[in-house]
Write an enzyme that holds these catalytic residues in place. Structure first.
Site, mmCIF file in Angstrom:
data_model
loop_
_atom_site.group_PDB
_atom_site.id
_atom_site.type_symbol
_atom_site.label_atom_id
_atom_site.label_comp_id
_atom_site.label_asym_id
_atom_site.label_seq_id
_atom_site.Cartn_x
_atom_site.Cartn_y
_atom_site.Cartn_z
ATOM 1 N N GLU A 117 0.868 -1.174 0.000
ATOM 2 C CA GLU A 117 0.000 0.000 0.000
ATOM 3 C C GLU A 117 0.911 1.231 0.000
ATOM 4 O OE1 GLU A 117 -3.893 1.484 2.519
ATOM 5 O OE2 GLU A 117 -2.185 0.696 3.644
ATOM 6 N N GLU A 208 -8.325 10.768 2.517
ATOM 7 C CA GLU A 208 -8.520 9.809 3.603
ATOM 8 C C GLU A 208 -8.780 10.566 4.897
ATOM 9 O OE1 GLU A 208 -6.415 5.992 5.865
ATOM 10 O OE2 GLU A 208 -5.578 6.755 3.987
#
Length: 221
Positions: A117, A208
Site C-alpha cells: 500500500e 482519507e
C-alpha cells in the site's frame, strides 16, 4: 486501508421525490452519491470509496475526473478517482481540501507481488502520517522535498482481504492541494532506498480521513 466488503449504491434519497417536479435531477444525484463502500468506473476514471461505516461520509462522482467527499466525525475512509491499473504516470490534481483533524491528501494505491500500500502525501491535517515510521531518505520532485518512510501493517484490511503488508510513503514537507506529481520519481526513489515494488493495482488521488471531519472537491487528470 481498503477492504471492499460492501458494494451497495446509496439510493435511499430517491424515495419520496419521484413525483416531484425535476425529480430526474434528484434521481441522478442519488445515483452519484455513495455512503457505503464501492468501486467502479465513472466518466472514464476508476473510482474507489471505502469506509468502515463510522460517522457520516458522503462521496459524489462529478464530471470527468472530479469528485467530492464530505465527512463528519468519521471512522476511517479512503475515497478518490484515478486509474486501474496504475502506472508510472504524471498525475495532475486541483481543487479544495481541508480536514479538521486526521486526514491525508495523496496519490494512493496498491501493488501486488509483493502486496504494498503506498502514499505520496501532498497535504495532511493534524496528524503527521510519518509518526512511528522508519525514515529512509528524501526525494526532490515537482518543486518540493518529500521524506521517504516505510511502515508495516499486520492483519489489516487490504485489496486481498486481511493481510500483513508494507506501506511505502513519500510525505511532502510543504503542503499543497493542487499540483503535479511525477510518480516515477517516487517509485525510483523507493527502489533506490531498497524497497521492493510489485505490480500495479489501482492508483487514485485520494482523500482519507480518520476520526475527523472535513471536505474535499478535487479534479484529477
Amino acid at each position: 486501508m481498503v477492504s471492499f466488503s460492501s458494494l451497495v449504491l446509496a439510493l435511499s434519497t430517491v424515495a419520496g421525490v419521484l413525483a416531484a417536479p425535476g425529480s430526474e435531477q434528484y434521481v441522478e444525484l442519488a445515483k452519484r452519491q455513495l455512503t457505503s463502500s464501492q468501486t467502479g468506473t465513472n466518466n472514464g476514471y476508476f473510482y474507489s470509496f471505502w469506509t468502515d461505516g463510522g460517522g457520516k461520509v458522503t462521496y459524489n462522482n462529478g464530471n470527468g475526473g472530479q469528485y467530492q467527499v464530505d465527512w463528519t466525525n468519521c471512522g476511517n475512509f479512503v475515497a478518490g478517482k484515478g486509474w486501474n491499473p496504475g502506472s508510472e504516470r504524471t498525475v495532475t490534481y486541483s481543487g479544495s481540501w481541508e480536514s479538521s483533524g486526521n486526514g491525508y491528501l495523496s496519490v494512493y494505491g496498491w501493488m501486488t507481488n509483493p502486496l504494498v500500500e503506498y502514499y505520496i502525501v501532498e497535504s495532511y491535517g493534524s496528524y503527521d502520517p510519518s509518526t512511528g515510521a522508519t525514515h529512509l531518505g528524501t526525494v526532490e520532485s515537482d518543486g518540493g522535498t518529500y521524506n521517504i518512510y516505510k511502515t508495516t501493517r499486520t492483519n489489516a484490511p487490504s485489496i486481498q482481504g486481511t493481510a500483513t503488508f508494507d506501506q511505502y510513503w513519500s510525505v511532502r514537507t510543504s503542503h499543497r492541494v493542487s499540483g503535479t506529481v511525477t510518480t516515477k520519481n517516487h517509485f525510483d526513489a523507493w527502489k533506490k532506498a531498497g524497497l521492493k515494488l510489485g505490480n500495479f493495482d489501482y492508483m487514485i488521488v485520494a482523500t482519507e480521513g480518520y476520526q475527523s471531519s472535513g471536505s474535499a472537491t478535487l479534479t484529477v487528470s
